[in-house]
Design a protein around this motif. Sequence first.
Motif, mmCIF file in Angstrom:
data_model
loop_
_atom_site.group_PDB
_atom_site.id
_atom_site.type_symbol
_atom_site.label_atom_id
_atom_site.label_comp_id
_atom_site.label_asym_id
_atom_site.label_seq_id
_atom_site.Cartn_x
_atom_site.Cartn_y
_atom_site.Cartn_z
ATOM 1 N N GLU A 38 20.336 -17.680 7.030
ATOM 2 C CA GLU A 38 20.070 -18.441 8.251
ATOM 3 C C GLU A 38 18.679 -18.072 8.767
ATOM 4 O O GLU A 38 18.427 -16.903 9.095
ATOM 5 C CB GLU A 38 21.136 -18.142 9.310
ATOM 6 C CG GLU A 38 20.873 -18.706 10.677
ATOM 7 C CD GLU A 38 20.607 -20.194 10.670
ATOM 8 O OE1 GLU A 38 19.548 -20.606 11.169
ATOM 9 O OE2 GLU A 38 21.468 -20.958 10.161
ATOM 10 N N PRO A 39 17.755 -19.038 8.816
ATOM 11 C CA PRO A 39 16.387 -18.715 9.251
ATOM 12 C C PRO A 39 16.262 -18.405 10.738
ATOM 13 O O PRO A 39 15.344 -17.689 11.145
ATOM 14 C CB PRO A 39 15.599 -19.976 8.891
ATOM 15 C CG PRO A 39 16.619 -21.075 8.847
ATOM 16 C CD PRO A 39 17.885 -20.431 8.367
ATOM 17 N N GLU A 40 17.176 -18.903 11.567
ATOM 18 C CA GLU A 40 17.079 -18.704 13.013
ATOM 19 C C GLU A 40 17.588 -17.296 13.364
ATOM 20 O O GLU A 40 18.749 -16.973 13.086
ATOM 21 C CB GLU A 40 17.895 -19.780 13.721
ATOM 22 C CG GLU A 40 17.485 -20.019 15.171
ATOM 23 C CD GLU A 40 18.069 -18.979 16.100
ATOM 24 O OE1 GLU A 40 17.294 -18.417 16.898
ATOM 25 O OE2 GLU A 40 19.274 -18.703 16.007
ATOM 26 N N PRO A 41 16.751 -16.463 13.966
ATOM 27 C CA PRO A 41 17.120 -15.053 14.178
ATOM 28 C C PRO A 41 18.399 -14.863 15.003
ATOM 29 O O PRO A 41 19.206 -13.979 14.688
ATOM 30 C CB PRO A 41 15.903 -14.467 14.906
ATOM 31 C CG PRO A 41 14.773 -15.364 14.522
ATOM 32 C CD PRO A 41 15.353 -16.729 14.375
ATOM 33 N N GLY A 42 18.578 -15.675 16.049
ATOM 34 C CA GLY A 42 19.760 -15.510 16.888
ATOM 35 C C GLY A 42 21.047 -15.776 16.131
ATOM 36 O O GLY A 42 22.018 -15.008 16.238
ATOM 37 N N ARG A 43 21.080 -16.841 15.353
ATOM 38 C CA ARG A 43 22.267 -17.158 14.554
ATOM 39 C C ARG A 43 22.480 -16.112 13.475
ATOM 40 O O ARG A 43 23.617 -15.761 13.155
ATOM 41 C CB ARG A 43 22.123 -18.540 13.919
ATOM 42 C CG ARG A 43 22.325 -19.702 14.865
ATOM 43 C CD ARG A 43 22.204 -20.994 14.101
ATOM 44 N NE ARG A 43 22.281 -22.156 14.967
ATOM 45 C CZ ARG A 43 21.940 -23.375 14.585
ATOM 46 N NH1 ARG A 43 21.509 -23.579 13.354
ATOM 47 N NH2 ARG A 43 22.039 -24.384 15.425
#
Length: 330
Positions: A38-43
């Motif tokens: 997952e590229p999005e840090p929060g996810r």
Amino acid sequence: MQDRSGTQARICVVGAGRWGQNHLRTLHSMGCLAGVVEPEPGRRRWAQEEYGVSVYDDVSGALRAGFDGYVVAVPAPLHTKVALPLLQEGCAVLIEKPMTLSSEEALRLVEEARKHGARIMVGHLLLFHPAMRKIKEIIDGGTLGRIVYLYSNRLNFGKVRAEENAFWSLAPHDISLFNYFLGSTPVEVTGHGRAFLRDGVEDEVHATLRYAGGEEAHIFASWLHPFKEHRLVVVGSAGMVSYEDSSEQKEVLLYKKRFELDKQGAVESFDEGVESVPYPHLLPLTEELRYFVDHLRDGYKRASGEEGAAVVKVLEQVGERLESKEDGRG
């Protein structure tokens, strides 16, 4: 869950968005979730904390980890980019529907899989729905006689999309089901639709698929509809069957109804009532992922890459009709 060799399967999910999270939750319940890309840090942080598995910001890291299989649950425009390196490494890959946004890309993925000994499965979820499996059993058992026509209404109020029309968004399930029920692909496709909210993005589409055996299948797809209706009907020469997924009962109903011509050519009707056909109420996504895990090494006969490419071809053909003056946009 173990694969057929008796080894505990280790599956990595690429994409932790809305539908990807369903895969994460289901694979975790099966004991198979081992990694998340997952590229999005929060996810990515949420996935690591929620499931305690290895997380990666791109596919290359997950490839080096050598998982047994990969689920591609990123937005459809990214399917080819994400799946291609996995297939080139000979992996087993489940690609969410639609497989790609063009036949050219779909066929390229099929060819790359063949070249590198990889296995593709496409996330046509309803092929694993126990009710659809029961309807297939009824059809193949001859209870309905010769199939005359099929139709599906896939209607709802929203979700409206900007990047694809209602047919691309809603109809892949129905195309895959019709091909599955009839054991073939259409020889002719027609369609028309209307765009009310955005120019060039149809909010409602009607399509007809004609098959070599003479059967016709009709699809009405719309996100501009006052209520939800997911209805499927199969009409045969000796009986009929229906399923309404948006109903509370979710029954497979077998209608013992038919017409016959007597010796004088007059039409006689026969109505022997309606029967509710029992089927196991299992979760389709769990059944789909069980099948994926069970065939990691020997490949996929149901929801194969070839079948996924055939669905994309129909989606393209309807799109071409919408663009043309023959059927086209209203």
